[in-house]
Design an enzyme around this catalytic site. Structure first.
Site, short mmCIF file in Angstrom:
data_model
loop_
_atom_site.label_atom_id
_atom_site.label_comp_id
_atom_site.label_asym_id
_atom_site.label_seq_id
_atom_site.Cartn_x
_atom_site.Cartn_y
_atom_site.Cartn_z
CB SER A 192 -0.95 -0.04 1.19
OG SER A 192 -2.07 0.77 0.95
CE LYS A 244 -14.51 21.62 7.41
NZ LYS A 244 -13.24 21.93 6.73
#
Length: 382
Positions: A192, A244
């Protein structure tokens, strides 16, 4: 060097600025020679040669003299070629400094181990600090390494935050832009985020049974909204901006918020995949599945160039170069600093536990080897 640095260098000696790194020569020719000498002593003690017929001993001695003469001749030919080459380079305008660099190339070794602990209480170094140290080491290499040198980065990492590993990956790009040959060695795991770094190198060397890849994204966290509602507890979240906050630990998740969060994960995955594709030129649809593979499998998929351990690779470099380990000097901390660090670790753990409330972030992890942080409101690459 800028004018300000010129004035500083004239006012303060180098001794006023402590070195941030320590350097260790890894070439162990003298020690290896001593070990072989001990083995030779054992053979001489057994003295098996005295049982051979005289004709065989004479034949072996004669052949040994011929071999020694051949070696001496090759050394003399190499010496003459070297002298001729240096003369031509100097006559061609190459500086003395550059000629010396070519005659004595170096292989610098930097370790990036996101599993390492330090101190008496074995506290993890932390990815942020590790990336900072790595950035400083790269700056040193860019300022020091010559075109004849090579930088080897030994990566051990199951992954981490996208932003941090993106920054670490960018440090390898700096080396390449500076024209410095870079090689990444993986002995155990570079998955990863670890592979996000590794794929940038000019050459990627991995042990056959190391784990690499894991080009994917995963996110997870607990949602306690039902628990709060059952106990008549309201959690008030105020935001400005439609997205948000999308998925949090304490608020009920809407379909729109869930879809938006999934879109964000897909965007990270797309960027990660493009990054690997641009550096490795692989069939990205086949490898960007989130799977991790053994080094043996990765070579067939184009994710790895050579199969060998870092020890084997560095040994091969020792034949022609000085191999130098570059590592940050450890600072001695007072009891107050250690206590502050422990308190900071506790605060970080609490923030991570409730990460969905304050700051969702993206993280990359490789599932089989990484401690599963399922409470994070983060994107993990598995």
């Amino acid at each position: 060097m800028c004018i300000r640095d010129r004035f500083r260098s004239s006012d303060h000696s180098v001794a006023d600025s402590p070195a941030r790194f320590k350097f260790t020569l890894l070439n162990d020719g003298p020690r290896m020679k001593a070990d072989r000498s001990e083995l030779d002593k054992l053979s001489r003690d057994v003295n098996m040669m005295k049982h051979l017929p005289a004709e065989i001993q004479q034949g072996l001695d004669h052949r040994l003299k011929l071999e020694q003469a051949e070696v001496a001749q090759r050394h003399e030919e190499h010496r003459e070629t070297l002298i001729k080459g240096v003369r031509e380079q100097l006559e061609g305008g190459m500086t003395v400094r550059r000629v010396k660099q070519q005659l004595q190339p170096r292989t610098y070794v930097i370790e990036f181990d996101d599993t390492k602990t330090t101190g008496a209480n074995l506290r993890p170094i932390g990815t942020k600090q590790l990336v900072h140290q790595f950035s400083q080491a790269v700056s040193l290499m860019v300022a020091t390494a010559s075109p004849f040198d090579e930088v080897v980065i030994k990566i051990t990492s199951p992954g981490g935050a996208v932003t941090e590993y993106g920054l670490a990956s960018s440090q390898l790009v700096r080396l390449k832009r500076a024209g410095i040959a870079t090689t990444v060695c993986v002995d155990t795991v570079a998955a990863s985020g670890g592979y996000m770094m590794a794929c940038v190198a000019d050459k990627l060397v991995a042990a056959p049974f190391s784990l690499l890849g894991s080009i994917g994204v995963v996110a997870g966290m607990p949602n306690l909204s039902k628990v709060l509602r059952k106990n008549d507890i309201d959690y008030l979240l105020f935001t400005a901006g439609k997205f948000k906050r999308t998925v949090t630990a304490l608020t009920e998740v809407t379909d729109e918020a869930r879809d938006k969060f999934q879109d964000q994960l897909e965007e990270i995955h797309t960027a990660f995949s493009a990054h690997v594709d641009s550096n490795r030129g692989v069939d990205i649809d086949q490898v960007a599945t989130g799977e991790a593979w053994l080094g043996l499998q990765c070579q067939d998929k184009g994710l790895v160039d050579h199969l060998m351990t870092s020890e084997e690779y560095l040994r091969s470099k020792m034949e022609h170069t000085d191999v130098i380990l570059v590592e940050p000097k450890l600072k001695e901390h007072s009891f107050k600093q250690l206590l502050s660090g422990s308190l900071a670790d506790m605060a970080t753990a609490v923030r991570e536990l409730w990460g969905g409330v304050w700051s969702p972030a993206a993280e990359m992890h490789q599932a089989p080897v990484l401690k599963d942080s399922s409470v994070h409101s983060v994107a993990n690459l598995r």
